[in-house]
Structures are given as structure tokens and as C-alpha cells.
Design an enzyme around this catalytic site. Structure first.
Site, mmCIF file in Angstrom:
data_model
loop_
_atom_site.group_PDB
_atom_site.id
_atom_site.type_symbol
_atom_site.label_atom_id
_atom_site.label_comp_id
_atom_site.label_asym_id
_atom_site.label_seq_id
_atom_site.Cartn_x
_atom_site.Cartn_y
_atom_site.Cartn_z
ATOM 1 N N HIS A 234 12.881 -29.632 -0.482
ATOM 2 C CA HIS A 234 12.623 -28.875 0.757
ATOM 3 C C HIS A 234 11.780 -29.763 1.658
ATOM 4 C CE1 HIS A 234 12.155 -25.558 3.389
ATOM 5 N NE2 HIS A 234 11.408 -24.741 2.678
ATOM 6 N N HIS A 273 22.605 -30.328 3.098
ATOM 7 C CA HIS A 273 21.944 -29.065 3.434
ATOM 8 C C HIS A 273 22.666 -27.912 2.770
ATOM 9 C CE1 HIS A 273 19.991 -25.925 5.794
ATOM 10 N NE2 HIS A 273 19.058 -26.829 5.988
ATOM 11 N N ASP A 324 14.924 -33.838 8.010
ATOM 12 C CA ASP A 324 13.864 -34.640 7.406
ATOM 13 C C ASP A 324 14.087 -36.148 7.492
ATOM 14 O OD1 ASP A 324 11.999 -32.767 6.624
ATOM 15 O OD2 ASP A 324 13.113 -32.232 4.823
#
Ligand code: ACO
Length: 398
Positions: A234, A273, A324
Site C-alpha cells: 500500500h 493496482h 507511488d
């Protein structure tokens, strides 16, 4: 467990009016506003106000909101002592989790004092008070993070009240000195904070909602969110992505190493994802900022390495960068140390978690799913000598 529900993939676990994540062709929106527009034209404080208070402020409202947040910066003497007592090598995520939990204790104790010692109790729910707690936490966490950062490194007890009205500018001022960051760096960090602010039922938000659904207090839910965000699947992925990019001297070396990693079926952090299947709409925004901030030869080399990693992942695995991956370079090019990347995600996401806490409590039902049992069939304890005073057996017929 059937593979269909592994990791609750594809399971609709509730309703939300806070955001859409690529559903019904709407793309990623916060309360209906596309994130592309918010990242290009709004500020983080406007988005926080939208999420926590339900609406975008007008110009005067934004000024007011920024003044409110700025006035709430600073740490109690007790919290400063707690931060100073933490091991110097503590991960900044531990610092935030501890600061959040301690702020919760202070908030509950103050509420108990105001109620004549009777205690507000975790179950007391007052939406306006929760919004106030969310604003206070948003104002407190950056100071707590960077107070401990300076104390652990240099024994410095720095001032973390006041400061620039914008959260992004204040964070960069605390890190580099007032006014040292460029306008582009402040704008890039502001955009990243906007993009990190909310994302529907991701793992940390869901963790926070589960806690909210037990009628627990706001800070307990936020502490759970921080705990869930920490893992590399995460929020922790941005730190791992930076570590990966920094391993390589040039794109060719990156390509060779990536092929070996994929051959060993290793996960490459910052790619893929659970919900998005073709692209993450936040990635192009942070990628553009990362490229624009790459002004030195070293930064341009790292950007070229990152682009090659992206190309290999697309070609070999059909996987795309998530928020990210290029955020890591954006943060790095703002001079932010890597261990602070995930904590900045936390600070931004407090706004989204708060919106979900409120939404859950406004229309609550305990979140308590069931599990498909895969353990041994019912069985008896092995026979044992009964001791004097042994408890009576509860087994039917025994
Ligand atoms: N690197 C290599 N392989 C991957 C990656 C990756 N980043 N992501 C998925 N895969 C592989 C899986 O191993 C799986 O392979 P298999 O079928 O041979 O077993 C296949 O692709 C399909 O995986 P998914 O079902 O899409 O993965 P899932 O939905 O369970 O997980 C997740 C999504 C956790 C984000 C995953 O893509 C991953 O681990 N990515 C790396 C961590 C990361 O970047 N996290 C940040 C998420 S975004 C955020 O928090 C802001």
C-alpha cells in the site's frame, strides 16, 4: 476461500459519496470533481476542506480554512516529551502512528474534563466535533513528524507552530529552511498531496471504516489507517520504488535487473493496482511533475531509469505505474528524504479517512463479514486427569 473473494477483490463492501475510482466512466473524482482538475487548479487545503467539510471553499473560505489549520499547528509539551522518548532510529511511520494515538488520548482526556470527568466516551458522536478533530490532526501531524526528525538527528527542539499558510510550503520550509524550496517544488508537492488525499475503499480507508463501525473514536480509526498504510503493498510502495530507482546507474542496467527480477517473479513496487486495470489516472500527473523537477544531470538520469523501468513493466507484464512510482521521484526531487515519503501520504490521506469516518458513523452498521472455515472438523480435547476443583464440563451429554 473461493478465489473470487480472495483479498475481497471485486467485492462491493459498502456505499460511498466521497469518491469514484474509475467507476461508470467517471474516472477518479472527489465528491464529483475530477482529480485532474483538482491537481491542476486547486490547492491541497481546498481538497481537504472538500473532503472533511463536504464542499470546496470560496476564496474567503479558503483563507479562513488555512488560518484555522495554521492556528492549530504546534505540539503540546506532553507530545513533545513522547516524541523525544522515541528511539532515534524509529521509522517515521511509527512516529506518526504514536503521535496520532497520543493526540487521541489528549483529545479524549480533554473531552472527559469538559464533561465534568464523566468522559465523552468513544461512542459519543458529534460530526462537527469530528471535523474539528480532523482539522487538528491534519495541522498537528507534519509538525510531529518533523519535530521528531530534527530531534532524533540533531537533538534540536524545533519550532513547529505558525509557518507558511500552505501545507506543502510549510513542510518544505521545515525541511529546507523558510523559502528555500522553489515555486515548482511547492506546487509539485501540493499536487502530490491532492492526489494522495482520497481513494475510496483502499486498505487503509477500509481499516479506518472498520474501526469507525465499532463506534470507536476518530483517532483510533486514524491510527488503524496509518498502520494499514505502512505496508509495501500500500503506502510503503513509494519508498520501495525510490530504493529501486536508486539502485541503477543507467537505463540499460535497470532493464537487465528488471528482467532478472521478473524472472524470479519478484514484485516491482509502484506497479499494478487492485482496481485500475489499464492505468492509474494519478500517475501521469506526478510523472510530469517529476520530469519538470529533474533539473540536475543526476535527477535526469534517475528519471530516464524510471522511464525504462516503466517501459519494461509495460512490455513484459502489461503493468502500469501507480501513483507511488513517479511520486517517489517527485518527492525525491523536492529534497524529501525517502523515509518521509509514506508519512506524507498519511498526512494527505487524513482528509480522506476523515471523510470516510464521518460517512460510516452517519449511517453506521457494524462491519463484520464472515469467513469460509478451512480448519479441522469438530474434535474433542484429549482425555486428561481431572484435577480437584476442575471446571464442570460444558460439553453436551458429558
Ligand atoms: N510486480 C510484478 N508483478 C505484479 C505486480 C508488480 N507490481 N503487480 C501484480 N503483479 C502480478 C501478480 O504477481 C500476479 O501474477 P500471477 O497471476 O502470475 O500470480 C498478476 O500480476 C496479477 O496481480 P493482480 O491480481 O493484479 O494483483 P492484486 O490485485 O492482488 O494486487 C497490488 C494489487 C497489491 C497493488 C499489486 O499490483 C502489487 O503488489 N503492486 C506492488 C505494490 C504497490 O505498488 N502498491 C501500491 C498500490 S497503489 C497505492 O497504495 C497508492
Amino acid at each position: 476461500m473461493s478465489s473470487g473473494s480472495a483479498g475481497l477483490a471485486g467485492v462491493v463492501a459498502g456505499e460511498t459519496a466521497v469518491s469514484t475510482v474509475g467507476k461508470s466512466g467517471a474516472g477518479l473524482t472527489y465528491r464529483g470533481y475530477p482529480i485532474e482538475d483538482l491537481a491542476a487548479h486547486a490547492t491541497y487545503e481546498e481538497c481537504a476542506c472538500l473532503l472533511i467539510h463536504g464542499d470546496l471553499p470560496d476564496a474567503a473560505g479558503l483563507e479562513d480554512y488555512r488560518r484555522t489549520l495554521r492556528a492549530r499547528r504546534g505540539l503540546s509539551a506532553a507530545l513533545r516529551r513522547v516524541l523525544e522518548a522515541m528511539p532515534a532510529a524509529s521509522h517515521p511511520m511509527d512516529v506518526l502512528r504514536t503521535a496520532c494515538s497520543f493526540a487521541g488520548a489528549e483529545t479524549e482526556a480533554a473531552a472527559a474534563g469538559n464533561a465534568g470527568g464523566a468522559g465523552a466516551g468513544a461512542a459519543a458522536y458529534e460530526p462537527a466535533a469530528i471535523r474539528g478533530q480532523a482539522d487538528s490532526l491534519l495541522a498537528l501531524l507534519p509538525g510531529a513528524l518533523l519535530y521528531q526528525h530534527a530531534f532524533a538527528a540533531r537533538g534540536e527542539r524545533r519550532e513547529v507552530s505558525g509557518g507558511a499558510p500552505s501545507l506543502a510550503a510549510w513542510i518544505l520550509d521545515l525541511l529546507h529552511g523558510t523559502g528555500a524550496a522553489s515555486a515548482d517544488q511547492v506546487a509539485a508537492l501540493d499536487a502530490a498531496l491532492i492526489l494522495y488525499a482520497e481513494h475510496e475503499f483502499n486498505a487503509s480507508t477500509f481499516a479506518a471504516r472498520v474501526v469507525a463501525s465499532t463506534l470507536s473514536d476518530f483517532h483510533s480509526a486514524m491510527t488503524a489507517g496509518i498502520a494499514a498504510l505502512r505496508g509495501p503493498l500500500h503506502g510503503g510502495a513509494n519508498e520501495a520504488a525510490m530504493a529501486l530507482i536508486e539502485r541503477f546507474r543507467d537505463p540499460g542496467e535497470a532493464e537487465r535487473a528488471l528482467l532478472e527480477m521478473l524472472g524470479r517473479r519478484e514484485l516491482v513496487m509502484g506497479f499494478g493496482h487492485r482496481v485500475y486495470r489499464e492505468s492509474d489516472p494519478r500517475s501521469p500527473v506526478v510523472q510530469r511533475w517529476a520530469e519538470r523537477l529533474a533539473t540536475s544531470g543526476e535527477q535526469q538520469r534517475q528519471f530516464a531509469v524510471a522511464e525504462r523501468i516503466e517501459a519494461v513493466m509495460r512490455r513484459e507484464k502489461g503493468l502500469f505505474p501507480n501513483l507511488d512510482f513517479y511520486s517517489a521521484l517527485l518527492f525525491h526531487n523536492c529534497g524529501i528524504p525517502t523515509p518521509l515519503f509514506t508519512p506524507l501520504f498519511v498526512i494527505s490521506r487524513v482528509a480522506g479517512w476523515a471523510a470516510h469516518y464521518l460517512e460510516q458513523r452517519d449511517n453506521n452498521r457494524l462491519i463484520r463479514p464472515t469467513a469460509a472455515y478451512t480448519g479441522p472438523p469438530p474434535r474433542h480435547l484429549p482425555a486428561r486427569a481431572s484435577a480437584p476443583g476442575a471446571r464442570p464440563s460444558a460439553r453436551p451429554g458429558a
